[in-house]
Design an enzyme around this catalytic site. Structure first.
Site, PDB file in Angstrom:
ATOM      1  N   SER A  16       0.866  -1.178   0.000  1.00 42.62           N
ATOM      2  CA  SER A  16       0.000   0.000   0.000  1.00 42.62           C
ATOM      3  C   SER A  16       0.900   1.223   0.000  1.00 42.62           C
ATOM      4  O   SER A  16       1.747   1.373   0.893  1.00 42.62           O
ATOM      5  CB  SER A  16      -0.904  -0.022   1.232  1.00 42.62           C
ATOM      6  OG  SER A  16      -1.712   1.132   1.288  1.00 42.62           O
ATOM      7  N   ASN A  83      -8.418   4.413   2.335  1.00 35.21           N
ATOM      8  CA  ASN A  83      -9.418   3.344   2.301  1.00 35.21           C
ATOM      9  C   ASN A  83      -8.741   1.970   2.229  1.00 35.21           C
ATOM     10  O   ASN A  83      -9.241   0.991   2.784  1.00 35.21           O
ATOM     11  CB  ASN A  83     -10.372   3.544   1.125  1.00 35.21           C
ATOM     12  CG  ASN A  83     -11.329   4.701   1.359  1.00 35.21           C
ATOM     13  OD1 ASN A  83     -11.668   5.013   2.513  1.00 35.21           O
ATOM     14  ND2 ASN A  83     -11.750   5.359   0.288  1.00 35.21           N
ATOM     15  N   GLU A  84      -7.622   1.886   1.495  1.00 38.74           N
ATOM     16  CA  GLU A  84      -6.827   0.649   1.506  1.00 38.74           C
ATOM     17  C   GLU A  84      -6.398   0.311   2.927  1.00 38.74           C
ATOM     18  O   GLU A  84      -6.472  -0.843   3.361  1.00 38.74           O
ATOM     19  CB  GLU A  84      -5.563   0.816   0.638  1.00 38.74           C
ATOM     20  CG  GLU A  84      -5.765   0.603  -0.832  1.00 38.74           C
ATOM     21  CD  GLU A  84      -4.448   0.698  -1.598  1.00 38.74           C
ATOM     22  OE1 GLU A  84      -4.467   0.485  -2.821  1.00 38.74           O
ATOM     23  OE2 GLU A  84      -3.392   0.975  -0.965  1.00 38.74           O
ATOM     24  N   LEU A  85      -5.979   1.352   3.653  1.00 37.69           N
ATOM     25  CA  LEU A  85      -5.510   1.142   5.010  1.00 37.69           C
ATOM     26  C   LEU A  85      -6.623   0.613   5.906  1.00 37.69           C
ATOM     27  O   LEU A  85      -6.396  -0.251   6.770  1.00 37.69           O
ATOM     28  CB  LEU A  85      -4.942   2.453   5.566  1.00 37.69           C
ATOM     29  CG  LEU A  85      -4.200   2.341   6.899  1.00 37.69           C
ATOM     30  CD1 LEU A  85      -2.965   1.466   6.749  1.00 37.69           C
ATOM     31  CD2 LEU A  85      -3.802   3.728   7.400  1.00 37.69           C
ATOM     32  N   ILE A  88      -6.941  -2.999   5.206  1.00 39.60           N
ATOM     33  CA  ILE A  88      -5.786  -3.735   5.745  1.00 39.60           C
ATOM     34  C   ILE A  88      -5.953  -3.957   7.245  1.00 39.60           C
ATOM     35  O   ILE A  88      -5.724  -5.060   7.754  1.00 39.60           O
ATOM     36  CB  ILE A  88      -4.486  -2.962   5.440  1.00 39.60           C
ATOM     37  CG1 ILE A  88      -4.163  -3.068   3.943  1.00 39.60           C
ATOM     38  CG2 ILE A  88      -3.324  -3.501   6.276  1.00 39.60           C
ATOM     39  CD1 ILE A  88      -3.034  -2.161   3.496  1.00 39.60           C
TER      40      ILE A  88
END
Length: 994
Positions: A16, A83-85, A88
Site C-alpha cells: 500500500s 481506504n486501503e488502510l 488492511i
C-alpha cells in the site's frame, strides 16, 4: 480471528503506497528485491485510481498474507490509500494478516498523532467531510503507526533498508509456512538447536562447520532443514549435492585427480549457481575469492568425500564475505580435519522413543503407535538399530500391510538388512582407501565389535593390518565408533560386514570367518579341512538343535586364530545345546582369542600349546582348572602344570565358573596378564597369585577369606573389586603400599570389621589415591575411617552425618561463617559428607557439582566457583554416606577480602547431583590443607582460578552465571594444570572451628 496460516492466500505481499512519492523509486527497488527472493507480490500495474478502491483491490488485500504499508508524505492526501488502510486493518483483525509499516521520510509520531506536515495534509483531506470516514482513517493511522516497523531515516543506505525488509518478509513467510518436508523426522529441532550453537549466525566472522556421521543417520535431512531455515539470512545461498559434483566432473573421469581444468570447471559451475548467472567462464583459480569476498553467502556441500572438490570450491574463509557460513556434510571425518574444519557436529542415533516415533510416521503416517502393532513396531525399530535410513525403508515397506503380513515378514527382516539399506551402507566400506582397512573392518564386524581397542591391537599385532591407523580411518569413515575404550559397530553396519564375508565363497570353509550357526555346524559335522578359516563366531542362542562336536573336529582348523562361542542371554546357566561327547584333544596353537561360554569340560586339553593366546574367556564353564598338570622339559620347576607358552596371556575371564577351585599352581607369574576376572566363581577360595603385573583384579562373589600380605607385590594394581565376598574378614595392611591403586570395592562384605590399612602414614608418596566403597559394611569403625583415612572418595552405610562434621544441614546446601583468621589462607579446604539415596539398580557414574559462594555481611558477593566430581555408585543403595575432600581458591589477590578488616564472610556450599541420586543431608568439616605436588588432584575435588566468578558476574541470572563458569571434571585422569595452586590432603590436618 482466523490464524494467518489457516487461510488460503493468493499473494505473499500487498504493498500500500502513494505512487507520487515512491512508485518509480523505493517501491520499484523493493518489488525487484522481493521478486529475487521468489516472494509473490500483488502489482496494480498503475491501474486508474478513483475515490473508492475497487473490488479487485479489496480481494487482493484480503488474499495477501502480509501488507507492507509505505507511509510517505503524500500518503494521507489520497482517500484511495486511506481506504486501503482501512481494509488492511480490518484484515489484520479478522484474518490475522501481518502488517509491516515503512515510514518513508516520515517520523512515526507524526503518523501516530497526525501532526507535522503529514498531519496538515491529513486535515486537508478530512476538511468539509461530514461522514464517519475521517475518524476511521485516524484510528487506522494510529493503529498502524503503533506497529513496529521501519523508519527510513535510520538507514544511511536505501539498498540496505530494502534488503532488511525483504529478509524480514521472507523470515515471516518461512515461519508462517508449515514445513511438511521434515515433519516425519522426529528430533529435527534438537539437531538444529545444536547446529545453531556451532554456526553462531550473529557473528560477522566466516565460519566453516562440519556435519559428520555414518550413512543413513540423517545428515542430509538435517542439512536441508537447516538450509531452509537460515538461507534467508544471506545474500546468496547454494545447496550442492553429489549429483551436482558428478555432473560437473563427468567429462574429467579419466583425467588426473589434480587436473587444473577440472578445478576451473568446478569453480565455474559453482559461481554460476551462487551468482545465479549462466555460463560463467574463468581463467584462473582465484576468481571465486575475488567475486565472493564481499558477499554474505551460505554454502552447503552435501555428501562430500573428495578433498580436492572441497579445496576447489571453498578453499578458505578468506574467499567469502563477512558473516558467510560454509557447511560440509560428510561420512569421512578426515575430509573435515584435513581442511582445517574443527567445528564438527557428530550426528548420533535417535533415542529409542524418537526412533519409534520416526518409524511410526513412515509406517502409519502418524507419530504414534497403532493399536495391535505396538510390540511389532518396537521390534522392527529395534532391528533397525534406530538408524533413520532403516526406519524409513522398513516403515515404507510395511506401510498398509495387515498384522499377519507383519508377522510373516519379520523372519525375513531378521536374516539381514533390506537390499536398499545394505547398498547404502556399503558405500562407506567401498570407499576405504586400502585393502588393509577393509580387512580390519571385516575382523571387527565378525569378531571384535564391543571389544576394547587395546585388545584388538594386541590380537592383530602381527597381522600386518596397521591397526592404529586403520581404527582411526574406520572411525573417520563412520564404520565404527568408540564408546569409552571400546570399539562398536552399528548392528546393520555389522551385518553388512558379515554379508561381505559371506560373498567370499559359496563354500563356508573357503571364507576367512564363519558367523552363521548353520555354516559353523556344517563345518564341524563335515570331514573337509579348512585352511582359510581364521575366525569362528557362534552364537549359542541360534542353535535350535543339539550340536555334537567330534573331539578331532578342531584338527581340521589348523589356522584358526579366533574362536568365539558365546551367549547373548544374561542367563548363562540356561541349557546349552553344544556337547563334546568324546572330549577335546586339540586346539590350534595359533589361537589368540579363545572365548567359550559354558565350556563343558573340567579342563582344557593338555596338548593345547597356547603360545599365542592373548585373551581367554570361559564364562559359566564347567572348568575346575585350566590345564591338567603335565611335566614339561622346558618348563621351570615352579611352572609345572602350565603349558610353557601361556606367558602371552593378557586377559583371563572365568566368570560364574561354579566348579572352579584353582586356576594355575601357586607361584606362577604370568608377566603379560593384566586383567583377571573370577566374578561369581563361588567356590574359588584362594587369593590368586598369578601375576605381579596385574592391573585389574575382579574377585566379586568368590569364597575368598583374606587379602594376603603378598598383595604388596602387585605393584601395578589399579583396581581391586571384592564385593559380596561374604566370608572376607581380613585385609593385609600391605595393600596400603600399592601406589597406583585407584579403586577398592568391598561392598556387601558383611564379615569385614577392620580397615586399619587405610591409615597410610606415607600417603603423600602415592600418585593415586583410591575411591573406596564399603556399601552395607556395617561392622566397620566408621569414625576411624572418616578421620584417619585419605581417599578420593569414600562410601559407607549410614543415614545421618557423623558428629565429626561440625557444620551440618538437611538438604543439599549449608552456610559457614569464616572469621578473618581463616581469610588469610589461599585455599578453603574441607571434607564433605553427604547422606545419599541412589535410585539406579545398575552401576553408574554419578556427576556431582560442588559450588562455593562467598558473601560479606552486607550480602555483597566476592567470589563464586565450582567443580565437578564423578563418583561411581556400584549399585542401588539406601541411606549411605559419600565422603570426599574439596578445596577452593579463597584469597589469591588479597584485595577484596582485605577490605573487610575484621568482618566475617559467609560461605555457601551447595552440592548438586544428577537424577540418579537424592541428597538428604550434608556436613562439612573445615581443614587447613597441606600441599603435595606428588598427589595433585588425585584425591581432592579442586576448583582452579578459571572457575572464579566476580561479584559483578555473580549478579547475572543463575542460568547466565552457570554458563559463564568453567567446569572442572575430576576423574581418574589428572586435572588440567591451569593454576599454580595445587592441593591435596594428607593425614596431617589441623581442624579450624569457627
Amino acid at each position: 480471528m482466523a490464524t494467518s496460516s489457516s487461510c488460503n492466500w493468493v499473494f505473499d505481499v500487498f504493498p500500500s503506497f502513494s505512487g507520487e512519492d515512491v512508485r518509480r523509486t523505493f517501491l520499484s527497488h523493493l518489488l525487484l528485491s522481493l521478486d529475487h527472493k521468489l516472494i509473490t507480490c500483488f502489482k496494480d500495474n498503475e491501474i486508474e485510481r478513483s475515490q473508492s478502491i475497487g473490488l479487485e483491490l479489496v480481494h487482493a488485500i484480503r488474499d495477501s498474507r502480509i501488507a507492507i504499508v509505505i507511509l510517505s508524505k503524500t500518503y494521507a492526501s489520497s482517500t484511495w490509500c486511506l481506504n486501503e488502510l482501512l481494509e488492511i486493518v480490518k484484515c489484520k483483525e479478522e484474518k490475522g494478516q501481518m502488517v509491516i509499516p515503512v515510514f518513508y521520510g516520515l517520523e512515526p509520531s507524526h503518523v501516530r498523532k497526525q501532526t507535522g506536515e503529514f498531519g496538515e495534509t491529513f486535515q486537508m483531506i478530512c476538511k468539509n467531510r461530514s461522514d464517519e470516514l475521517p475518524d476511521l482513517w485516524k484510528g487506522a493511522l494510529t493503529h498502524v503507526a503503533n506497529i513496529h516497523g521501519y523508519h527510513s531515516d535510520n538507514w544511511s543506505n536505501e539498498a540496505h533498508l530494502i534488503d532488511d525488509i525483504t529478509n524480514d518478509v521472507l523470515g515471516r513467510l518461512v515461519s508462517l509456512t508449515p514445513s511438511m518436508e521434515f515433519a516425519d523426522f522426529a528430533g529435527i529441532e534438537d539437531h538444529i538447536a545444536k547446529m545453531s550453537v556451532l554456526l553462531q549466525l550473529e557473528l560477522e566472522e566466516v565460519r566453516m562447520v562440519g556435519i559428520w556421521g555414518p550413512v543413513g543417520i540423517g545428515k542430509t535431512t538435517i542439512a536441508r532443514a537447516l538450509f531452509g531455515r537460515i538461507s534467508r539470512h544471506f545474500q546468496s545461498s547454494i545447496f550442492i549435492d553429489r549429483t551436482f559434483i558428478s555432473k560437473t566432473m563427468e567429462i574429467f573421469r579419466t583425467a588426473n585427480p589434480d587436473d587444473y581444468n577440472m578445478k576451473l570447471r568446478l569453480q565455474e559451475c559453482f559461481l554460476s549457481e551462487v551468482l545465479n548467472k549462466k555460463d560463467i567462464k574463468i581463467h584462473h583459480l582465484g576468481v571465486v575469492g575475488e567475486r565472493l569476498r564481499h558477499k554474505r553467502v551460505l554454502v552447503v556441500l552435501d555428501d562430500l568425500s573428495d578433498q580436492l572438490v572441497l579445496d576447489s570450491l571453498v578453499g578458505g574463509t578468506q574467499w567469502f564475505g563477512c558473516g558467510s557460513r560454509i557447511l560440509v556434510v560428510t561420512k569421512d571425518k578426515h575430509v573435515l580435519r584435513a581442511h582445517g574444519i574443527d567445528r564438527i557436529y557428530e550426528v548420533g542415533l535417535p533415542s529409542d522413543e524418537l526412533a519409534l516415533d520416526m518409524f511410526c510416521a513412515y509406517a502409519f503416517r502418524e507419530n504414534s503407535q497403532r493399536d495391535g502393532f505396538n510390540e511389532l513396531a518396537f521390534e522392527v525399530a529395534k532391528f533397525a538399530g534406530n538408524l533413520p535410513l532403516a526406519l524409513n525403508v522398513l516403515g515404507l515397506y510395511l506401510r498398509g500391510r495387515d498384522k499377519e503380513d507383519w508377522l510373516d515378514m519379520l523372519p525375513r527382516l531378521r536374516k539381514g538388512p533390506d537390499g536398499k539399506i545394505e547398498k547404502a551402507l556399503r558405500v562407506s566400506y567401498d570407499g576405504l582407501g586400502c585393502k588393509e582397512d577393509k580387512a580390519l573392518f571385516r575382523h571387527i564386524a565378525c569378531l571384535f565389535s564391543g571389544m576394547e581397542a587395546n585388545d584388538i591391537k594386541m590380537l592383530l599385532a602381527d597381522s600386518g593390518l596397521d591397526v592404529n591407523i586403520g581404527l582411526k580411518n574406520l572411525i573417520d569413515n563412520s564404520l565404527i565408533h568408540e564408546r569409552g575404550s571400546c570399539v562398536h559397530t552399528h548392528c546393520l553396519v555389522q551385518e553388512m560386514g558379515k554379508e561381505i564375508v559371506r560373498t567370499q565363497s559359496k563354500k563356508p570353509r573357503e571364507r576367512e570367518f564363519l558367523v552363521d550357526s548353520k555354516d559353523v555346524c556344517d563345518l564341524f559335522n563335515g570331514n573337509s579341512d579348512s585352511k582359510k578359516v581364521i575366525g569362528i563366531s557362534l552364537n549359542l542362542e541360534e542353535l535350535y538343535e543339539l550340536l555334537r562336536i567330534d573331539k578331532k573336529a578342531f584338527r581340521r582348523l589348523r589356522n584358526l586364530r579366533f574362536l568365539r562361542i558365546y551367549k547373548d542371554s544374561l542367563d548363562l546357566h540356561k541349557q546349552i545345546r553344544l556337547h563334546l561327547p568324546g572330549g577335546l584333544d586339540y586346539l590350534s596353537p595359533k589361537l589368540k582369542l579363545l572365548c567359550w561360554d559354558g565350556f563343558p569340560l573340567p579342563c582344557l586339553p593338555s596338548s593345547f600349546h597356547a603360545e599365542h593366546l592373548i585373551v581367554l574367556r570361559m564364562r559359566s564353564s564347567k572348568l575346575e582348572k585350566l590345564w591338567e598338570e603335565v611335566e614339561s622339559p622346558t618348563c621351570p620347576e615352579d611352572m609345572v602344570g602350565v603349558p610353557d607358552s601361556v606367558q602371552m596371556l593378557n586377559e583371563l575371564y572365568m566368570n560364574d565358573c561354579e566348579s572352579l577351585l584353582t586356576i594355575l599352581p601357586t607361584g606362577i607369574n604370568l608377566e603379560s596378564l593384566y586383567r583377571l576376572d573370577l566374578s561369581g566363581s563361588s567356590r574359588f577360595r584362594s587369593f590368586p597369585y598369578i601375576s605381579t603385573n596385574i592391573s585389574f583384579l575382579i574377585l566379586n562373589q568368590t569364597d575368598i577369606k583374606e587379602v594376603p600380605w603378598w598383595i604388596e607385590n602387585f605393584s601395578r594394581l589399579v583396581c581391586l573389586e571384592m564385593w559380596e565376598c561374604k566370608r572376607l574378614n581380613y585385609i593385609s595392611p600391605n595393600i596400603s603400599k600399592l601406589k597406583l591403586l585407584e579403586k577398592v570395592d568391598f561392598s556387601n562384605c558383611g564379615a569385614l570389621t577392620d580397615a586399619s590399612w587405610l591409615d597410610r602414614p606415607n600417603a603423600e608418596t602415592h600418585t593415586k589415591l583410591p575411591a573406596l566403597s564399603f556399601i552395607n559394611c556395617f561392622k566397620l569403625d566408621q569414625e576411624a575411617l572418616i578421620q584417619q583415612s585419605v581417599f578420593k572418595y569414600l562410601i559407607l552405610p549410614g543415614g545421618k552425618v557423623p558428629s565429626h562434621f561440625t557444620n551440618q544441614a538437611t538438604g543439599s546446601s549449608l552456610v559457614i561463617r569464616l572469621l578473618q583468621s581463616s581469610l588469610s589462607k589461599q585455599l578453603l579446604g574441607f571434607r564433605a559428607c553427604l547422606v545419599v539415596d541412589a535410585n539406579e539398580p545398575k552401576s553408574k557414574i554419578s556427576s556431582w557439582i560442588i559450588s562455593c559462594h562467598l558473601t560479606g555481611k552486607d550480602r555483597s558477593s566476592f567470589r563464586s566457583s565450582d567443580c565437578q566430581l564423578d563418583i561411581e555408585l556400584p549399585r542401588q543403595m539406601d541411606n549411605h554416606l559419600v565422603i570426599f575432600d574439596c578445596c577452593f581458591p579463597l584469597n589469591e589477590d588479597n584485595d577484596s577480602l582485605a577490605e573487610l578488616n575484621y568482618d566475617p564472610v559467609d560461605v555457601e556450599i551447595k552440592f548438586t547431583s544428577d537424577s540418579c541420586c537424592e541428597i538428604k543431608g550434608c556436613g562439612v568439616q573445615l581443614s587447613e590443607v597441606c600441599f603435595s605436588d606428588k598427589q595433585l588432584s588425585s584425591n581432592v575435588c579442586e576448583a582452579d582460578k578459571s572457575n572464579m566468578v566476580t561479584a559483578e558476574e555473580f549478579g547475572k541470572s543463575s542460568a547466565e552465571a552457570r554458563r559463564s563458569r568453567k567446569r572442572l571434571r575430576v576423574t581418574g585422569k589428572t586435572i588440567q594444570e591451569s593454576t599454580d595452586m595445587r592441593c591435596s590432603q594428607t593425614v596431617k590436618e589441623r581442624w579450624m572451628y569457627v
